[in-house]
Design an enzyme around this catalytic site. Structure first.
Site, PDB file in Angstrom:
ATOM      1  CB  SER A  12      -0.949  -0.001   1.199  1.00 32.49           C
ATOM      2  OG  SER A  12      -0.236   0.049   2.426  1.00 32.49           O
ATOM      3  CG  ASN A  38       3.195  -8.711   7.642  1.00 28.97           C
ATOM      4  OD1 ASN A  38       4.146  -9.337   8.099  1.00 28.97           O
ATOM      5  ND2 ASN A  38       2.198  -8.302   8.409  1.00 28.97           N
ATOM      6  CB  SER A  39       3.911  -6.366   1.142  1.00 33.50           C
ATOM      7  OG  SER A  39       2.902  -5.521   1.653  1.00 33.50           O
ATOM      8  CB  ALA A  42       1.585 -11.752   0.299  1.00 36.14           C
ATOM      9  CD  GLU A 110      -6.047 -18.007  -1.696  1.00 36.47           C
ATOM     10  OE1 GLU A 110      -6.443 -17.151  -0.877  1.00 36.47           O
ATOM     11  OE2 GLU A 110      -4.914 -17.969  -2.209  1.00 36.47           O
ATOM     12  CG  ASP A 205       5.833   0.009  15.879  1.00 37.05           C
ATOM     13  OD1 ASP A 205       6.042   0.013  17.101  1.00 37.05           O
ATOM     14  OD2 ASP A 205       6.514  -0.651  15.076  1.00 37.05           O
ATOM     15  CG  HIS A 226      -3.117 -18.579   7.739  1.00 37.28           C
ATOM     16  ND1 HIS A 226      -2.974 -19.905   7.411  1.00 37.28           N
ATOM     17  CD2 HIS A 226      -3.352 -17.924   6.572  1.00 37.28           C
ATOM     18  CE1 HIS A 226      -3.114 -20.046   6.105  1.00 37.28           C
ATOM     19  NE2 HIS A 226      -3.350 -18.859   5.570  1.00 37.28           N
ATOM     20  NE  ARG A 272      -7.046 -17.209   5.277  1.00 39.73           N
ATOM     21  CZ  ARG A 272      -6.266 -16.282   4.711  1.00 39.73           C
ATOM     22  NH1 ARG A 272      -6.124 -15.100   5.284  1.00 39.73           N
ATOM     23  NH2 ARG A 272      -5.652 -16.553   3.579  1.00 39.73           N
ATOM     24  CG  HIS A 329      -2.849 -14.399   8.529  1.00 38.23           C
ATOM     25  ND1 HIS A 329      -1.601 -14.495   7.957  1.00 38.23           N
ATOM     26  CD2 HIS A 329      -3.734 -14.262   7.490  1.00 38.23           C
ATOM     27  CE1 HIS A 329      -1.710 -14.443   6.639  1.00 38.23           C
ATOM     28  NE2 HIS A 329      -2.982 -14.274   6.332  1.00 38.23           N
ATOM     29  NE  ARG A 364      -6.683 -10.664   5.318  1.00 34.26           N
ATOM     30  CZ  ARG A 364      -6.049 -11.598   4.606  1.00 34.26           C
ATOM     31  NH1 ARG A 364      -6.406 -11.844   3.356  1.00 34.26           N
ATOM     32  NH2 ARG A 364      -5.061 -12.292   5.150  1.00 34.26           N
ATOM     33  CB  SER A 369      -4.694  -8.674   2.790  1.00 36.65           C
ATOM     34  OG  SER A 369      -3.988  -9.741   2.199  1.00 36.65           O
ATOM     35  CG  LEU A 370      -1.531  -9.037  -1.520  1.00 36.84           C
ATOM     36  CD1 LEU A 370      -0.846  -9.917  -2.556  1.00 36.84           C
ATOM     37  CD2 LEU A 370      -0.517  -8.088  -0.884  1.00 36.84           C
TER      38      LEU A 370
END
Length: 524
Positions: A12, A38-39, A42, A110, A205, A226, A272, A329, A364, A369-370
């Site tokens: 992002s 994290n990206s 993935a 998925e 943070d 997850h 999930r 997750h 989610r 997320s992406l």
């Protein structure tokens, strides 16, 4: 040129930076290397209704159902409607996704999706491929400056307006950077837990900083676990993508029994939260759970990252099964934003996992997320650009290196990071109850967590600042989880096991620092 600061260097952050750099100076801060985060991790892909047999309305229905109807339906509509167009634009720019032999895009399945709509790149290396592509684009953007190993430790707040950030370098030096607009893209809070799919640096943070600045937060109690982290000899090796189950892998126990049989109509592809709770309960009963991958042809080439992880971790793939456990997750909640990333603090925006756009609801949907990072990262950047065009160009202020001697309160003595993770994992796991959460809350209050809101932390060490953020974020999550006296999606309480209304969105639980305690700008 106008100044924009982006905190974080994930997907992002980079898509926003690329748009904003056309007419602004953009500073991107990351507390580690730009290849951390994290990206990059993935494995799953990006969900988009691009096939003629699919539609945004079907994607919307799947997203709302997985989110237990706690979602903001208008925001979901924006996500699924704009998503395909924005994905196709990146393909035109040169981003490549896996294809079938006939040249068509290969779409995966998925959990909780009704159609094959997941685009992958490099098999299970979608995040790595896309982040590599985005970073390659930065070389053509002279107005983007990436500051690695420089942590943003707080926001500059002047009369309630965000006007930049305070940072701390690895050598301990502290700097104040001014900006017209500041964008938080710091990710979630998986690092608060002992077992997580997240990069260890992701500890909440951004949540803590936004709270101290007076921003409105919501849905912090919804943390997705997850179901399939690879665990061998008591060591978590990494994530086994949900795409494995989409391609036929099954969850079994040591005796070969399929553990999702009879639990949910979608079995292994159930939402999930459902799968994670089944695995947790079976594990607590003394069972080892495995992913049976024996039905997946060409596993080594179709899932190269997972294959390498298993081989390097000492797992024999020839046996056809991978030992798994659950782990923290994704944070569905976060800093409340509108459809263009605006927070309740003027001058401050939020994108990615740290933002609570409302698209994910209580749980989610896989590979959204992406998509959220792309859609709302770009929408936010486009909105900021339009607003900045109307703003008078102020005189740029050079970074101010601070003399931190004597600034702020003495450095507090805080618990070890490992103890925080242990206590959070015990109280805020995939199943929760009032007794364990109140015990955690009392422990947090013993460290005067409310007093840790003080912004005068410039003289503190990196480790103390991070632990204080962990404690503040854990405190906020615990308060939210105690407030929601029902089970919904990823928030499951054994003392309130039923949803109050399975077909209603449920009340929103907001947290915001009280106005009378809102901090003033740091006096230097």
């Amino acid at each position: 040129m106008r100044e924009v600061i982006i905190v974080g260097a994930g997907m992002s952050a980079l898509v926003a930076a690329i748009i904003l750099s056309k007419e602004n100076n953009v500073k991107v801060f990351t507390k580690g290397k730009k290849t951390d985060g994290n990206s990059w991790r993935a494995q799953g892909g990006i969900a988009a209704a691009i096939h003629k047999a699919d539609s945004p309305s079907l994607h919307l229905t799947d997203t709302l159902t997985a989110g237990c109807f706690h979602n903001d339906s208008q925001m979901v509509s924006t996500l699924v409607t704009e998503g395909p167009k924005r994905v196709m634009q990146w393909i035109l720019h040169g981003m490549t996704f896996d294809q079938k032999s006939n040249g068509e895009l290969a779409l995966g399945m998925e959990g909780a999706h009704s159609k094959r709509r997941i685009l992958h790149a490099g098999g299970d290396r979608t995040g790595t491929q896309w982040m590599s592509f985005l970073n390659s684009q930065l070389r053509h953007q002279p107005n983007i400056h990436v500051f690695e190993n420089e942590s943003v430790i707080d926001l500059v707040i002047d009369n309630g307006i965000c006007k930049g950030v305070y940072t701390k370098r690895k050598d301990g030096g502290t700097t104040k950077y001014s900006a017209h607009v500041t964008v938080l893209a710091t990710g979630g809070c998986g690092g608060l837990f002992e077992a997580t799919t997240n990069d260890p640096s992701i500890i909440g943070d951004g949540i803590a900083m936004a709270y101290r600045a007076g921003a409105l937060l919501s849905d912090l109690e919804f943390i997705q676990f997850h179901p399939t982290l690879i665990k061998h000899k008591e060591k978590v090796l990494g994530l086994a993508s949900e795409a494995l189950r989409g391609e036929g892998a099954r969850l079994i126990d040591s005796n070969g029994n399929e553990i999702m049989d009879g639990v949910h109509p979608s079995k292994d592809l159930a939402p999930r939260d459902v799968v994670a709770r089944v695995i947790e309960r079976r594990t607590m009963e003394g069972n080892q759970i495995y992913l049976d991958i024996s039905s997946i042809a060409n596993f080594e080439t179709r899932f190269p990252a997972i294959f390498d992880m298993c081989v390097n971790g000492g797992i024999s793939i020839s046996e056809g099964r991978i030992p798994v456990t659950i782990g923290a997750h994704f944070l569905m909640g976060g800093i409340v934003t509108d459809a263009f990333g605006k927070t309740t603090v003027p001058g401050l925006f939020a994108i990615g996992e740290v933002a609570r756009t409302g698209v994910h609801g209580a749980n989610r949907l896989a590979s959204n997320s992406l998509l959220e990072a792309l859609v709302f990262g770009e929408r936010t950047a486009e909105k900021i650009q339009r607003e900045l065009e109307k703003t008078a160009n102020w005189k740029s202020m050079n970074p101010l290196k601070l003399n931190q001697n004597g600034i702020g309160k003495p450095e507090p003595v805080l618990p070890e990071r490992s103890e925080i993770q242990q206590r959070v994992s015990q109280a805020l796991g995939v199943e929760r109850n009032e007794h364990s959460m109140k015990r955690l809350l009392k422990w947090l209050m013993d460290y005067d967590v409310e007093k840790l809101e003080s912004n005068k932390r410039i003289s503190w060490t990196h480790e103390t600042i991070e632990r204080s953020n962990m404690l503040i974020t854990a405190w906020l999550i615990t308060k939210s989880a105690l407030e929601r006296k029902e089970s919904r999606g990823a928030h499951y309480r054994t003392d309130y096991p039923a949803s109050k209304n399975a077909y209603a969105c449920g009340k929103q639980i907001f947290i915001q620092r009280s106005k009378e305690n809102k901090r003033e700008s740091m006096k230097l």
